[in-house]
Motif scaffolding. Structure first.
Motif, PDB file in Angstrom:
ATOM      1  N   GLY A  34       0.838  -1.210   0.000  1.00  0.00           N
ATOM      2  CA  GLY A  34       0.000   0.000   0.000  1.00  0.00           C
ATOM      3  C   GLY A  34       0.866   1.250   0.000  1.00  0.00           C
ATOM      4  N   ILE A  35       1.910   1.232   0.809  1.00  0.00           N
ATOM      5  CA  ILE A  35       2.839   2.376   0.810  1.00  0.00           C
ATOM      6  C   ILE A  35       3.450   2.527  -0.583  1.00  0.00           C
ATOM      7  CG2 ILE A  35       4.909   3.391   1.858  1.00  0.00           C
ATOM      8  CD1 ILE A  35       4.426   1.752   4.357  1.00  0.00           C
ATOM      9  N   GLY A  36       3.833   1.387  -1.163  1.00  0.00           N
ATOM     10  CA  GLY A  36       4.455   1.404  -2.493  1.00  0.00           C
ATOM     11  C   GLY A  36       3.543   2.006  -3.555  1.00  0.00           C
ATOM     12  N   ARG A  37       2.244   1.713  -3.476  1.00  0.00           N
ATOM     13  CA  ARG A  37       1.304   2.251  -4.472  1.00  0.00           C
ATOM     14  C   ARG A  37       1.246   3.775  -4.381  1.00  0.00           C
ATOM     15  NH1 ARG A  37      -4.392  -0.478  -4.465  1.00  0.00           N
ATOM     16  NH2 ARG A  37      -4.445   0.561  -6.499  1.00  0.00           N
ATOM     17  N   GLY A  38       1.237   4.276  -3.152  1.00  0.00           N
ATOM     18  CA  GLY A  38       1.229   5.734  -2.973  1.00  0.00           C
ATOM     19  C   GLY A  38       2.526   6.349  -3.468  1.00  0.00           C
ATOM     20  N   GLN A  39       3.629   5.687  -3.183  1.00  0.00           N
ATOM     21  CA  GLN A  39       4.948   6.208  -3.569  1.00  0.00           C
ATOM     22  C   GLN A  39       5.117   6.231  -5.097  1.00  0.00           C
ATOM     23  OE1 GLN A  39       8.335   6.620  -1.180  1.00  0.00           O
ATOM     24  NE2 GLN A  39       6.564   7.920  -0.893  1.00  0.00           N
ATOM     25  N   LEU A  40       4.583   5.193  -5.757  1.00  0.00           N
ATOM     26  CA  LEU A  40       4.714   5.146  -7.232  1.00  0.00           C
ATOM     27  C   LEU A  40       4.083   6.370  -7.884  1.00  0.00           C
ATOM     28  CD1 LEU A  40       3.995   1.664  -8.884  1.00  0.00           C
ATOM     29  CD2 LEU A  40       6.098   3.016  -8.948  1.00  0.00           C
ATOM     30  N   GLN A  41       3.011   6.855  -7.260  1.00  0.00           N
ATOM     31  CA  GLN A  41       2.304   8.008  -7.840  1.00  0.00           C
ATOM     32  C   GLN A  41       3.164   9.270  -7.856  1.00  0.00           C
ATOM     33  OE1 GLN A  41      -1.470   8.565  -5.880  1.00  0.00           O
ATOM     34  NE2 GLN A  41      -2.237   6.560  -6.490  1.00  0.00           N
ATOM     35  N   VAL A  42       4.155   9.326  -6.972  1.00  0.00           N
ATOM     36  CA  VAL A  42       4.975  10.555  -6.916  1.00  0.00           C
ATOM     37  C   VAL A  42       6.400  10.323  -7.432  1.00  0.00           C
ATOM     38  CG1 VAL A  42       3.655  11.707  -5.098  1.00  0.00           C
ATOM     39  CG2 VAL A  42       5.474  10.112  -4.447  1.00  0.00           C
ATOM     40  N   LEU A  43       6.619   9.182  -8.087  1.00  0.00           N
ATOM     41  CA  LEU A  43       7.983   8.867  -8.535  1.00  0.00           C
ATOM     42  C   LEU A  43       8.586   9.982  -9.397  1.00  0.00           C
ATOM     43  CD1 LEU A  43      10.457   6.992  -8.861  1.00  0.00           C
ATOM     44  CD2 LEU A  43       9.225   5.845 -10.721  1.00  0.00           C
ATOM     45  N   SER A  44       7.811  10.476 -10.380  1.00  0.00           N
ATOM     46  CA  SER A  44       8.417  11.471 -11.277  1.00  0.00           C
ATOM     47  C   SER A  44       8.735  12.765 -10.518  1.00  0.00           C
ATOM     48  CB  SER A  44       7.546  11.731 -12.500  1.00  0.00           C
ATOM     49  OG  SER A  44       6.266  12.089 -12.080  1.00  0.00           O
ATOM     50  N   GLU A  45       7.916  13.108  -9.513  1.00  0.00           N
ATOM     51  CA  GLU A  45       8.232  14.295  -8.682  1.00  0.00           C
ATOM     52  C   GLU A  45       9.513  14.075  -7.887  1.00  0.00           C
ATOM     53  OE1 GLU A  45       4.863  15.362  -6.109  1.00  0.00           O
ATOM     54  OE2 GLU A  45       3.576  14.722  -7.761  1.00  0.00           O
ATOM     55  N   ARG A  46       9.696  12.826  -7.432  1.00  0.00           N
ATOM     56  CA  ARG A  46      10.908  12.521  -6.654  1.00  0.00           C
ATOM     57  C   ARG A  46      12.161  12.626  -7.527  1.00  0.00           C
ATOM     58  NH1 ARG A  46       7.525  13.583  -3.479  1.00  0.00           N
ATOM     59  NH2 ARG A  46       6.689  12.189  -1.874  1.00  0.00           N
ATOM     60  N   VAL A  47      12.025  12.169  -8.768  1.00  0.00           N
ATOM     61  CA  VAL A  47      13.165  12.274  -9.703  1.00  0.00           C
ATOM     62  C   VAL A  47      13.483  13.750  -9.934  1.00  0.00           C
ATOM     63  CG1 VAL A  47      13.960  11.833 -12.068  1.00  0.00           C
ATOM     64  CG2 VAL A  47      12.665  10.068 -10.844  1.00  0.00           C
ATOM     65  N   ALA A  48      12.447  14.550 -10.164  1.00  0.00           N
ATOM     66  CA  ALA A  48      12.661  15.984 -10.428  1.00  0.00           C
ATOM     67  C   ALA A  48      13.330  16.649  -9.226  1.00  0.00           C
ATOM     68  CB  ALA A  48      11.331  16.659 -10.749  1.00  0.00           C
ATOM     69  N   ALA A  49      12.902  16.292  -8.017  1.00  0.00           N
ATOM     70  CA  ALA A  49      13.471  16.916  -6.814  1.00  0.00           C
ATOM     71  C   ALA A  49      14.945  16.551  -6.663  1.00  0.00           C
ATOM     72  CB  ALA A  49      12.688  16.479  -5.584  1.00  0.00           C
ATOM     73  N   ARG A  50      15.272  15.287  -6.956  1.00  0.00           N
ATOM     74  CA  ARG A  50      16.677  14.865  -6.798  1.00  0.00           C
ATOM     75  C   ARG A  50      17.559  15.481  -7.876  1.00  0.00           C
ATOM     76  NH1 ARG A  50      17.580  10.434  -2.807  1.00  0.00           N
ATOM     77  NH2 ARG A  50      15.525  10.015  -1.938  1.00  0.00           N
ATOM     78  N   ARG A  51      16.994  15.645  -9.058  1.00  0.00           N
ATOM     79  CA  ARG A  51      17.778  16.318 -10.113  1.00  0.00           C
ATOM     80  C   ARG A  51      17.961  17.813  -9.769  1.00  0.00           C
ATOM     81  NH1 ARG A  51      18.985  13.818 -14.986  1.00  0.00           N
ATOM     82  NH2 ARG A  51      19.004  15.850 -16.009  1.00  0.00           N
ATOM     83  N   HIS A  52      16.962  18.375  -9.118  1.00  0.00           N
ATOM     84  CA  HIS A  52      17.084  19.770  -8.669  1.00  0.00           C
ATOM     85  C   HIS A  52      18.207  19.893  -7.624  1.00  0.00           C
ATOM     86  CE1 HIS A  52      16.052  23.763  -7.168  1.00  0.00           C
ATOM     87  NE2 HIS A  52      16.027  23.258  -5.933  1.00  0.00           N
ATOM     88  N   ASN A  53      18.280  18.927  -6.704  1.00  0.00           N
ATOM     89  CA  ASN A  53      19.384  18.937  -5.715  1.00  0.00           C
ATOM     90  C   ASN A  53      20.723  18.987  -6.437  1.00  0.00           C
ATOM     91  OD1 ASN A  53      17.537  18.550  -3.658  1.00  0.00           O
ATOM     92  ND2 ASN A  53      17.861  16.334  -3.535  1.00  0.00           N
ATOM     93  N   PHE A  54      20.857  18.072  -7.421  1.00  0.00           N
ATOM     94  CA  PHE A  54      22.115  17.992  -8.168  1.00  0.00           C
ATOM     95  C   PHE A  54      22.443  19.335  -8.817  1.00  0.00           C
ATOM     96  CE2 PHE A  54      24.388  17.685 -12.113  1.00  0.00           C
ATOM     97  CZ  PHE A  54      25.522  16.990 -11.750  1.00  0.00           C
ATOM     98  N   GLU A  55      21.451  19.898  -9.521  1.00  0.00           N
ATOM     99  CA  GLU A  55      21.668  21.165 -10.235  1.00  0.00           C
ATOM    100  C   GLU A  55      22.128  22.264  -9.279  1.00  0.00           C
ATOM    101  OE1 GLU A  55      22.170  22.547 -13.265  1.00  0.00           O
ATOM    102  OE2 GLU A  55      21.938  20.444 -13.756  1.00  0.00           O
ATOM    103  N   THR A  56      21.482  22.305  -8.099  1.00  0.00           N
ATOM    104  CA  THR A  56      21.811  23.357  -7.118  1.00  0.00           C
ATOM    105  C   THR A  56      23.251  23.185  -6.629  1.00  0.00           C
ATOM    106  OG1 THR A  56      19.496  23.283  -6.458  1.00  0.00           O
ATOM    107  CG2 THR A  56      20.999  24.469  -4.987  1.00  0.00           C
ATOM    108  N   TYR A  57      23.620  21.961  -6.307  1.00  0.00           N
ATOM    109  CA  TYR A  57      25.006  21.699  -5.878  1.00  0.00           C
ATOM    110  C   TYR A  57      25.984  22.049  -7.001  1.00  0.00           C
ATOM    111  CZ  TYR A  57      23.507  18.862  -1.781  1.00  0.00           C
ATOM    112  OH  TYR A  57      22.986  18.412  -0.597  1.00  0.00           O
ATOM    113  N   TYR A  58      25.611  21.610  -8.211  1.00  0.00           N
ATOM    114  CA  TYR A  58      26.516  21.778  -9.342  1.00  0.00           C
ATOM    115  C   TYR A  58      26.756  23.263  -9.643  1.00  0.00           C
ATOM    116  CZ  TYR A  58      28.523  21.267 -13.972  1.00  0.00           C
ATOM    117  OH  TYR A  58      29.349  21.342 -15.055  1.00  0.00           O
ATOM    118  N   GLN A  59      25.668  24.044  -9.615  1.00  0.00           N
ATOM    119  CA  GLN A  59      25.799  25.485  -9.894  1.00  0.00           C
ATOM    120  C   GLN A  59      26.685  26.167  -8.854  1.00  0.00           C
ATOM    121  OE1 GLN A  59      24.987  26.924 -12.609  1.00  0.00           O
ATOM    122  NE2 GLN A  59      23.933  25.106 -13.393  1.00  0.00           N
ATOM    123  N   ALA A  60      26.542  25.742  -7.587  1.00  0.00           N
ATOM    124  CA  ALA A  60      27.251  26.439  -6.503  1.00  0.00           C
ATOM    125  C   ALA A  60      28.688  25.942  -6.332  1.00  0.00           C
ATOM    126  CB  ALA A  60      26.480  26.267  -5.202  1.00  0.00           C
TER     127      ALA A  60
END
Ligand SMILES: Cc1ncc(COP(=O)(O)O)c(C=O)c1O
Length: 379
Positions: free
Chosen positions: A241-267
């Protein structure tokens, strides 16, 4: 001061609803509608024909080796730069791991080295029983040449995509190219079920057998008859059940982690001696963890000094995986190459990368690293 963790769980809004449903309908066992739906929804997400939800990624790998029929003393080739869970199941099967070094582009298994190693084994008449290919830190390995080499020698490829859910390789999901693939939903992964894993394959009979083995290999008889040794490896319907909820936000999680990378990389990208893990042209990485290497000559101090400075500020970072050929538990194992993985381990650091990090959190991490550079570096 609030601690900043490496990669903590990050719940969405729907997980509790599925868990609540499991409670109200009393589907608490490792079977039920959430398990079935999680498998179906996961198949859709990654583009696989079949999936079996299990209690961990390690369990999925163990099942994969068992399904292939790995026997005592067989060799299994395996990436060396990875977490120990990739190779432990080889030992469960009393087989022998042979480790393969990484390439510098993707930090994953070097296809040329694999080709050379298999050529050598072919000449000596003892090919490995399987190859386990890891997709590290959210980035796919270069699958096509590896698959082509494995096919040439008729060796099944198992993909360990525990860290790479949400990534792509030439538009498709790593984990779905080989004979079987595995994913992990451990607490630190891009999505989590607190603990859990998934085994995927295009072959229905293989996945039917996986379900059978994962439920204690029960023969079809009412009196609990067993003709084979099985495992208790199925995922709980509550956790699914937790997994089903988590799958729904997978693409948001990818975007957030790529944003982390970009922020570190820029700075930090222009600080001398810091090099971020490259993103290979053949795919899109999730940046599950933002990793970099530190050249102590140029930066003025080494990755361990950075790690300790971050720890002083209640910020968790980790060295890049210690290669498995350097682990005491695998001291007897052979390794093809190894210098690239050793170099990445000596210099590599994983920065806090959770999808719930705020920009303020990221600035705290950046500030410490900039301060370390200015205090100990050559500027
Ligand atoms: C590369 C890799 N393989 C396998 C695993 C094992 O997954 P699990 O913890 O779900 O058993 C993990 C993570 O824990 C991992 O990072």
């Amino acid at each position: 001061m609030k601690p900043i963790l490496l990669s903590p769980p990050h719940m969405g809004s729907e997980e509790l609803r599925f868990v609540h449903e499991a409670f109200t309908t009393n589907w608490i066992a490792p079977v039920g509608p959430n398990v079935d739906a999680f498998e179906a929804e996961f198949c859709q997400t990654v583009g696989s024909a079949h999936a079996v939800a299990v209690s961990s990624g390690t369990a999925a790998l163990h099942l994969a080796l068992r399904l292939i029929g790995v026997a005592p003393e067989d060799e299994v080739f395996c990436s060396t730069l990875t977490f120990v869970a990739t190779a432990n199941p080889i030992t469960y099967m009393v087989a022998k791991p042979v480790f393969i070094d990484s390439d510098r582009t993707s930090w994953n298994m070097d296809p040329e080295l694999l080709s050379t190693a298999l050529k050598q084994r072919d000449r000596s008449g003892k090919l490995p029983k399987a190859v386990i290919l890891v997709h590290l830190y959210g980035q796919s390995a270069d699958i096509d040449p590896i698959l082509e080499i494995c096919d040439r020698y008729d060796i099944p490829l198992i993909e360990d995509a525990a860290e790479a859910l949400g990534a792509t390789y030439k538009g498709r999901t790593p984990g779905t190219f080989g004979r079987m693939g595995i994913y992990s939903f451990n607490g630190n992964k891009i999505i989590t079920t607190s603990g859990g894993g998934m085994l995927v394959s295009a072959e229905p009979t293989l996945m039917e057998k996986a379900r059978f083995l994962a439920t204690q290999a029960r023969d079809p008889a009412p009196h609990y008859q067993h003709s084979e040794v099985g495992y208790n490896y199925r995922l709980s319907n509550v956790l699914a059940g937790i997994g089903r909820g988590q799958l729904q936000v997978l693409s948001e999680r990818v975007a957030a982690r790529r944003h982390n990378f970009e922020t570190y990389y820029q700075a930090l990208g222009t600080l001398p001696g810091l090099k971020f893990m490259p993103e290979a042209a053949f795919g899109k990485a999730t940046r599950w963890l933002t990793c970099l290497t530190v050249d102590p000559e140029q930066f003025g101090c080494d990755r361990e000094q950075i790690r300790l400075a971050l720890a002083d500020h209640h910020i968790e970072s980790r060295p890049v995986w210690k290669p498995l050929h350097l682990q005491p538990v695998f001291a007897e194992a052979e390794c093809m190459g190894g210098a690239v993985a050793e170099h990445l381990f000596q210099r590599g650091l994983c920065l806090p990368s959770g999808s719930s990090l705020t920009d303020e959190d990221l600035q705290r991490v950046i500030q410490v690293i900039q301060d370390v550079y200015h205090q100990k570096g050559r500027s």
